[in-house]
Design a protein around this motif. Structure first.
Motif, PDB file in Angstrom:
ATOM      1  N   TYR A 755      56.100  92.522  56.349  1.00 63.95           N
ATOM      2  CA  TYR A 755      55.181  91.431  56.640  1.00 63.95           C
ATOM      3  C   TYR A 755      55.199  90.450  55.472  1.00 63.95           C
ATOM      4  O   TYR A 755      55.486  90.825  54.330  1.00 63.95           O
ATOM      5  CB  TYR A 755      53.746  91.939  56.814  1.00 63.95           C
ATOM      6  N   GLU A 756      54.857  89.208  55.760  1.00 56.78           N
ATOM      7  CA  GLU A 756      54.561  88.245  54.708  1.00 56.78           C
ATOM      8  C   GLU A 756      53.112  88.451  54.304  1.00 56.78           C
ATOM      9  O   GLU A 756      52.221  88.552  55.161  1.00 56.78           O
ATOM     10  CB  GLU A 756      54.770  86.822  55.226  1.00 56.78           C
ATOM     11  N   ILE A 757      52.854  88.555  52.994  1.00 53.02           N
ATOM     12  CA  ILE A 757      51.504  88.823  52.500  1.00 53.02           C
ATOM     13  C   ILE A 757      50.932  87.559  51.874  1.00 53.02           C
ATOM     14  O   ILE A 757      51.592  86.896  51.073  1.00 53.02           O
ATOM     15  CB  ILE A 757      51.506  89.956  51.460  1.00 53.02           C
ATOM     16  N   ASP A 758      49.688  87.235  52.234  1.00 50.43           N
ATOM     17  CA  ASP A 758      48.956  86.116  51.631  1.00 50.43           C
ATOM     18  C   ASP A 758      47.686  86.677  51.004  1.00 50.43           C
ATOM     19  O   ASP A 758      46.829  87.218  51.706  1.00 50.43           O
ATOM     20  CB  ASP A 758      48.618  85.077  52.700  1.00 50.43           C
ATOM     21  N   SER A 759      47.588  86.587  49.684  1.00 51.41           N
ATOM     22  CA  SER A 759      46.418  87.141  48.981  1.00 51.41           C
ATOM     23  C   SER A 759      45.553  86.043  48.377  1.00 51.41           C
ATOM     24  O   SER A 759      44.754  86.291  47.473  1.00 51.41           O
ATOM     25  CB  SER A 759      46.874  88.102  47.874  1.00 51.41           C
ATOM     26  N   ARG A 760      45.660  84.800  48.876  1.00 52.29           N
ATOM     27  CA  ARG A 760      44.932  83.677  48.276  1.00 52.29           C
ATOM     28  C   ARG A 760      43.452  83.648  48.639  1.00 52.29           C
ATOM     29  O   ARG A 760      42.694  82.843  48.095  1.00 52.29           O
ATOM     30  CB  ARG A 760      45.586  82.354  48.691  1.00 52.29           C
ATOM     31  N   LEU A 761      43.011  84.497  49.555  1.00 53.10           N
ATOM     32  CA  LEU A 761      41.594  84.532  49.905  1.00 53.10           C
ATOM     33  C   LEU A 761      40.766  85.358  48.921  1.00 53.10           C
ATOM     34  O   LEU A 761      39.547  85.497  49.099  1.00 53.10           O
ATOM     35  CB  LEU A 761      41.417  85.087  51.321  1.00 53.10           C
ATOM     36  N   ARG A 762      41.373  85.878  47.886  1.00 46.35           N
ATOM     37  CA  ARG A 762      40.639  86.659  46.896  1.00 46.35           C
ATOM     38  C   ARG A 762      39.722  85.733  46.084  1.00 46.35           C
ATOM     39  O   ARG A 762      39.901  84.494  46.085  1.00 46.35           O
ATOM     40  CB  ARG A 762      41.608  87.385  45.966  1.00 46.35           C
ATOM     41  N   PRO A 763      38.740  86.288  45.399  1.00 49.29           N
ATOM     42  CA  PRO A 763      37.849  85.466  44.575  1.00 49.29           C
ATOM     43  C   PRO A 763      38.620  84.581  43.608  1.00 49.29           C
ATOM     44  O   PRO A 763      39.567  85.030  42.957  1.00 49.29           O
ATOM     45  CB  PRO A 763      37.011  86.513  43.824  1.00 49.29           C
ATOM     46  N   GLU A 764      38.244  83.306  43.553  1.00 47.78           N
ATOM     47  CA  GLU A 764      38.887  82.283  42.718  1.00 47.78           C
ATOM     48  C   GLU A 764      40.282  81.914  43.210  1.00 47.78           C
ATOM     49  O   GLU A 764      41.011  81.178  42.543  1.00 47.78           O
ATOM     50  CB  GLU A 764      38.973  82.724  41.233  1.00 47.78           C
ATOM     51  N   GLY A 765      40.656  82.429  44.379  1.00 50.12           N
ATOM     52  CA  GLY A 765      41.941  82.038  44.970  1.00 50.12           C
ATOM     53  C   GLY A 765      43.127  82.451  44.125  1.00 50.12           C
ATOM     54  O   GLY A 765      43.106  83.483  43.442  1.00 50.12           O
ATOM     55  N   SER A 766      44.181  81.620  44.125  1.00 46.72           N
ATOM     56  CA  SER A 766      45.426  81.955  43.424  1.00 46.72           C
ATOM     57  C   SER A 766      45.233  82.100  41.926  1.00 46.72           C
ATOM     58  O   SER A 766      46.026  82.770  41.254  1.00 46.72           O
ATOM     59  CB  SER A 766      46.487  80.884  43.698  1.00 46.72           C
ATOM     60  N   SER A 767      44.199  81.477  41.386  1.00 50.65           N
ATOM     61  CA  SER A 767      43.976  81.563  39.937  1.00 50.65           C
ATOM     62  C   SER A 767      43.167  82.795  39.544  1.00 50.65           C
ATOM     63  O   SER A 767      43.018  83.086  38.355  1.00 50.65           O
ATOM     64  CB  SER A 767      43.247  80.304  39.453  1.00 50.65           C
ATOM     65  N   GLY A 768      42.627  83.515  40.535  1.00 52.40           N
ATOM     66  CA  GLY A 768      41.803  84.678  40.236  1.00 52.40           C
ATOM     67  C   GLY A 768      42.622  85.941  40.074  1.00 52.40           C
ATOM     68  O   GLY A 768      43.846  85.969  40.283  1.00 52.40           O
ATOM     69  N   LEU A 769      41.933  87.006  39.667  1.00 52.53           N
ATOM     70  CA  LEU A 769      42.583  88.298  39.509  1.00 52.53           C
ATOM     71  C   LEU A 769      43.095  88.796  40.862  1.00 52.53           C
ATOM     72  O   LEU A 769      42.438  88.605  41.887  1.00 52.53           O
ATOM     73  CB  LEU A 769      41.609  89.313  38.929  1.00 52.53           C
ATOM     74  N   LEU A 770      44.254  89.459  40.843  1.00 46.00           N
ATOM     75  CA  LEU A 770      44.804  89.981  42.089  1.00 46.00           C
ATOM     76  C   LEU A 770      43.913  91.069  42.670  1.00 46.00           C
ATOM     77  O   LEU A 770      43.783  91.201  43.893  1.00 46.00           O
ATOM     78  CB  LEU A 770      46.218  90.531  41.849  1.00 46.00           C
ATOM     79  N   VAL A 771      43.281  91.857  41.800  1.00 45.22           N
ATOM     80  CA  VAL A 771      42.388  92.933  42.233  1.00 45.22           C
ATOM     81  C   VAL A 771      41.048  92.777  41.528  1.00 45.22           C
ATOM     82  O   VAL A 771      41.001  92.571  40.313  1.00 45.22           O
ATOM     83  CB  VAL A 771      42.979  94.326  41.918  1.00 45.22           C
ATOM     84  N   SER A 772      39.967  92.874  42.291  1.00 46.83           N
ATOM     85  CA  SER A 772      38.619  92.797  41.712  1.00 46.83           C
ATOM     86  C   SER A 772      37.910  94.120  41.932  1.00 46.83           C
ATOM     87  O   SER A 772      38.205  94.852  42.878  1.00 46.83           O
ATOM     88  CB  SER A 772      37.800  91.685  42.386  1.00 46.83           C
ATOM     89  N   SER A 773      36.945  94.374  41.062  1.00 47.56           N
ATOM     90  CA  SER A 773      36.071  95.511  41.349  1.00 47.56           C
ATOM     91  C   SER A 773      35.159  95.107  42.490  1.00 47.56           C
ATOM     92  O   SER A 773      34.860  93.916  42.687  1.00 47.56           O
ATOM     93  CB  SER A 773      35.254  95.887  40.118  1.00 47.56           C
ATOM     94  N   ILE A 774      34.684  96.072  43.230  1.00 46.88           N
ATOM     95  CA  ILE A 774      33.837  95.749  44.376  1.00 46.88           C
ATOM     96  C   ILE A 774      32.499  95.162  43.908  1.00 46.88           C
ATOM     97  O   ILE A 774      31.885  94.336  44.599  1.00 46.88           O
ATOM     98  CB  ILE A 774      33.641  97.005  45.258  1.00 46.88           C
ATOM     99  N   GLN A 775      32.059  95.533  42.692  1.00 39.77           N
ATOM    100  CA  GLN A 775      30.831  94.960  42.149  1.00 39.77           C
ATOM    101  C   GLN A 775      31.033  93.486  41.810  1.00 39.77           C
ATOM    102  O   GLN A 775      30.168  92.635  42.108  1.00 39.77           O
ATOM    103  CB  GLN A 775      30.386  95.731  40.897  1.00 39.77           C
TER     104      GLN A 775
END
Length: 953
Positions: A755-775
């Motif tokens: 699949y093609e993966i799009d992870s830009r919906l994460r907090p702060e978008g492309s400039s944010g951390l790839l993985v965040s804590s749930i808190q």
């Protein structure tokens, strides 16, 4: 010795006297022992039969007359439990081991001769005894070799810290537990995984196990004063004499997947793993199974085995062999090939045929009436007779031979111990069995050849001179677009693809063409359909198995034509990845869309390639493509609707993502250990969740959807570190894990991508951390997120990873969605975002309408749903905050939160999905004629205007 002769019945005394007197060797020791033990007539008769049958046994008993008494009391064959004592601290005397192995083998072989000749043991029992003895002696030699070399270099260990074994795969008659009296043992050697030893020389595991193979082979094969144990033949291994004597499991599987030849497939029917732990043996059998037993009926086997038999016969003639009961007409090999043909043909779907023992397969073929029971009984009887003769030939001097003897005396001795009056009587029965075997063998393979349709085009295609060459034939087919088809056909004959095809593949194509032309007749796009099919034939030009598959499965050809006619996308997919042809044979059943069944099927497939990352990813890609094709075929056949397609494609994506997550986690944990943290003084294991947004979160995937993902972990508190030798911070571990998941999922190789993966919906978008804590994710959603990010959260849910985070994420999602909002500001934010999307994706002015982005399209419906959910979440309640639009619309209507007119958006949304899928399956963009959806578009716009007011078109 006259005492022994005179003890025979009077009617046989003269002949037996002649036979025994032919050898002037001194038999006084045997004679004396029989007198000493006061042997009766029956006992003397038993010993006489052994002496007549085997000079090898005669010499052994002369040297060891004390064994006669134990022989006469022998009723069943048993192996000794203690042959060589292993002292882990003492140095092994290899010369003593050689001597003990050889003496033990001689003693046990004479016992087998006695039970066969004097006790008339069943052939199956004799062959099993010979095989059990070989298993034991090989195992002892292997133990000695492993202990000797492990003391010097160290013990190889697997990744679980357990001692690693050399795995020996017995082939041929030993593999089938059907070893003959004086046979080579054909072995293939392998080991679980690569590694390096810390001991003397710091050998790699391959170097260590290569030395083990050489030593245990010498222990068995070296000729000493006591003879040898077995001649070990390692030439059936990958690459034969030019290949390494031992390979890792991964290298072995890689060879058979990419380089395995037909004759190796046939040989592997007899494969049996002799050594190693139970998990290792299971892994090897699972690894070899897909190479030997195909999911479809592998009709190549008939021609392949017949061709192999022709080569064997030619080799026998070139060597001027005498009458050979193994490879001559009606010999043992023809019976084996007869049975193996059905094993390979049907074994993929019949586990009872996935056995190495021919007697078990006889029973399966007879009991299931795959072959006429009478035929199987005759073949079994012939097989037993031929194997008895084979053992008599070999036990005479312990020589490996299958030729009938010329010496009249040897002939008479064999005939006498098989209870024939003379050699002529034995030959008569032998020839009767051989005639029957040859007739069955010939009829089986000829019958398959006769079942093929007659060739319609009889001229060769090797030299094509012009476009008019085939026009008469194609014109006569009655196709409306025959001229275009004729041009395409001649282009194919001049292409490189035609040159790549084997003579057999061309012959099969020659036969398939008339059926193909008839099949495309009903199509409304004959030339287009023919072009799609020619692309497939060009892609499989160098792989004749696919031509055999189509030739022997007329229903598959018809199904292929139908699918290619209705879907350009399927045609392109199958042509690019022709291994999908095999999957088309399977029909749709109740488990085709069952998620749990998919999980189990993928688990088993991945277990077969465990440890080889490249093969694991290839397995995942093929699995995904196969299941996608099943779903598309079912939709085209109207067995499932567009909404069900979205659900099933989503299930598939979740199954694949979970598998990727597990593979990536295993790799990282092997390197860094498990992530852990301490909270309130208590230790915890940190976990990761994969959250799906958009169509994945909303269970509305289509055939070419990207996956919108974010990654969350629950690590917090103190000591946030992994517990491995190469410990790292949990944040770094989860970042690497997410990167690995994305890489494994979206990397492009020769077998495509998952699949093609799009992870830009994460907090702060492309400039944010790839993985965040749930808190941190919760804080961001409460304090910083824009309205459009809350819109996206409507279609968000945990789709893979640790289940423990699913509840935590659902709680955060409900909390955010239920926030109090200013209705006017919410409407303004949503309208502004919709207008921005419209401007960025505005379709050009035309008589066609973009299903997704045009006014009144899918995005309008999705934005209205998001507006209602964000504004009315507290009225909806957490139990009804679904992530898919259809369920949300239905819930809103049930709760009287939208009007009946607005609830009709459900039907319109379903229509749009159906049209979208139709466009994708035809390889087209997501556009339709504006007139086709005019009413639906008008209704959606009216609903929009009710929500947000009139806007410019």
């Amino acid at each position: 010795f006259s005492f022994v002769l005179n003890a025979r019945p009077m009617s046989e005394r003269a002949d037996l006297s002649t036979l025994l007197a032919s050898n002037p060797a001194n038999r006084q020791a045997i004679d004396g022992k029989l007198v000493e033990i006061n042997a009766d007539t029956a006992q003397i008769d038993a010993i006489n039969r052994v002496l007549v049958a085997s000079e090898f046994a005669l010499r052994f008993l002369q040297r060891n007359p004390d064994r006669i008494d134990s022989l006469l009391h022998l009723d069943r064959f048993e192996l000794d439990s203690d042959i060589i004592e292993f002292d882990p601290d003492a140095r092994i005397d290899l010369d003593q081991v050689r001597r003990q192995l050889r003496l033990y083998r001689q003693r046990k072989m004479v016992e087998i001769i006695f039970l066969d000749v004097a006790r008339d043991a069943a052939v199956e029992s004799v062959l099993r005894n010979l095989s059990d003895l070989a298993d034991q002696l090989i195992d002892i030699a292997l133990q000695v070799a492993m202990q000797q070399l492990a003391h010097k270099h160290g013990q190889p260990l697997n990744d679980r810290g357990e001692a690693m074994h050399l795995n020996i795969i017995a082939m041929g008659k030993l593999g089938g537990r059907e070893l003959n009296f004086s046979s080579d043992v054909d072995l293939i050697c392998c080991y679980e995984a690569e590694g390096e030893l810390d001991g003397y020389g710091q050998l790699t595991y391959q170097e260590f196990f290569s030395r083990v193979v050489r030593l245990f082979t010498q222990l068995l094969s070296d000729t000493t004063a006591e003879g040898f144990v077995y001649r070990v033949d390692l030439r059936l291994r990958p690459w034969g004499d030019s290949g390494p004597v031992v390979l890792s499991h991964a290298a072995l599987e890689h060879y058979y997947q990419l380089h395995g030849r037909e004759w190796e497939q046939y040989a592997m029917v007899k494969a049996r793993v002799l050594s190693g732990s139970a998990p290792e043996r299971t892994a090897i059998q699972a690894m070899l199974k897909p190479f030997v037993y195909r999911k479809y009926h592998d009709y190549r086997v008939f021609e392949g085995l017949a061709s192999l038999k022709d080569k064997i016969d030619a080799q026998a003639r070139s060597r001027e062999m005498r009458v050979n009961i193994k490879i001559g007409p009606g010999g043992i090999r023809e019976i084996e090939f007869f049975v193996q043909a059905f094993q390979i043909l049907k074994g993929g779907r019949n586990h009872q045929l996935q056995r190495s023992e021919i007697f078990v397969c006889f029973e399966a073929l007879r009991g299931q009436k795959i072959v006429e029971p009478e035929t199987i009984e005759q073949l079994r009887e012939a097989y037993c007779f031929l194997r008895r003769v084979e053992n008599r030939l070999q036990m005479y001097e312990d020589h490996q031979t299958h030729d009938l003897p010329d010496d009249p005396l040897i002939q008479q001795r064999i005939a006498a111990t098989m209870d024939f009056a003379d050699w002529a009587a034995l030959l008569q029965q032998l020839q009767g069995h051989r005639d029957l075997v040859n007739r069955c063998f010939t009829e089986l393979f000829k019958r398959e050849a006769r079942s093929a349709p007659e060739l319609v085009i009889d001229q060769g295609f090797d030299e094509v001179s012009g476009d008019s060459r085939q026009w008469e034939f194609i014109e006569a087919s009655g196709l409306e677009e025959w001229q275009d088809i004729n041009r395409q056909f001649n282009e194919f004959l001049r292409s490189k693809a035609w040159g790549y095809m084997s003579a057999r593949a061309k012959q099969r194509f020659n036969t398939l063409l008339p059926e193909l032309l008839v099949s495309i007749g009903p199509s409304m796009q004959q030339a287009t359909l023919f072009r799609r099919l020619m692309r497939l034939f060009a892609s499989i030009a160098g792989r004749s198995v696919y031509f055999e598959l189509l030739f022997n499965n007329p229903a598959l050809l018809q199904k292929l034509v139908s699918l290619f006619d209705r879907s350009a996308w399927i045609a392109a997919e199958v042509s690019q990845y022709p291994m999908l042809l095999e999957n088309l044979i399977q029909g749709v059943d109740e488990k085709s869309f069952d998620k749990n069944a998919l999980v189990e099927r993928l688990r088993m497939q991945l277990a077969n390639v465990e440890g080889d990352t490249e093969l694991e990813l290839d397995t995942l890609r093929l699995f995904k493509r196969e299941q996608t094709l099943v779903i598309a075929s079912a939709e085209l056949a109207q067995e499932i609707d567009a909404i069900e397609v979205g659900h099933y494609l989503t299930d598939l994506a979740e199954v694949v993502l979970e598998a990727v997550y597990q593979l990536a986690s295993t790799t990282l944990q092997r390197r860094h250990g498990v992530p852990r943290y301490t909270l309130d003084g208590k230790p915890h294991r940190a976990e990761l969740a994969i959250v799906g947004y958009g169509k994945l979160g909303g269970r509305e995937l289509h055939y070419q959807s990207d996956l919108d993902l974010i990654f969350l972990h629950d690590s917090q508190g103190e000591s946030q570190l992994t517990d491995g030798d190469r410990s790292i911070e949990n944040s770094m571990y989860f970042a690497r894990l997410a990167q690995k998941i994305i890489s494994m999922t979206s990397v492009l190789t020769a077998s495509g991508k998952l699949y093609e993966i799009d992870s830009r919906l994460r907090p702060e978008g492309s400039s944010g951390l790839l993985v965040s804590s749930i808190q941190a994710y919760r804080r961001y959603q409460l304090e910083k997120a824009w309205t459009w990010e809350h819109q996206a959260l409507v279609r968000a849910r945990v789709v893979a990873g640790d289940p423990s985070l699913q509840t935590a994420f659902a709680s955060i999602r409900a909390e955010i969605l239920c926030l109090e909002r200013d209705p006017r500001q919410l409407a303004q934010d949503i309208v502004e975002m919709r207008e921005r999307i419209y401007r960025n994706n505005r379709p050009p002015e035309s008589d066609r309408r973009d299903l997704k982005h045009s006014r009144g399209g899918m995005v309008d419906i999705e934005f209205m749903v998001q507006y209602w959910v964000l504004g009315l979440a507290n009225s909806i309640g957490p139990d009804h905050l679904y992530s898919d639009n259809i369920s949300l619309l239905n819930a809103l209507f049930r709760l009287d939160l939208i009007t009946r007119s607005q609830s009709q958006l459900v039907e319109i949304y379903q229509t749009y999905h159906r049209l979208l899928h139709e466009s994708v399956l035809q390889g087209e963009t997501a556009e339709v004629d504006a007139d086709a959806i005019e009413e639906q578009v008008e209704h959606v716009i009216n609903c929009w205007n009710e929500c947000f007011g009139t806007r410019e078109n």
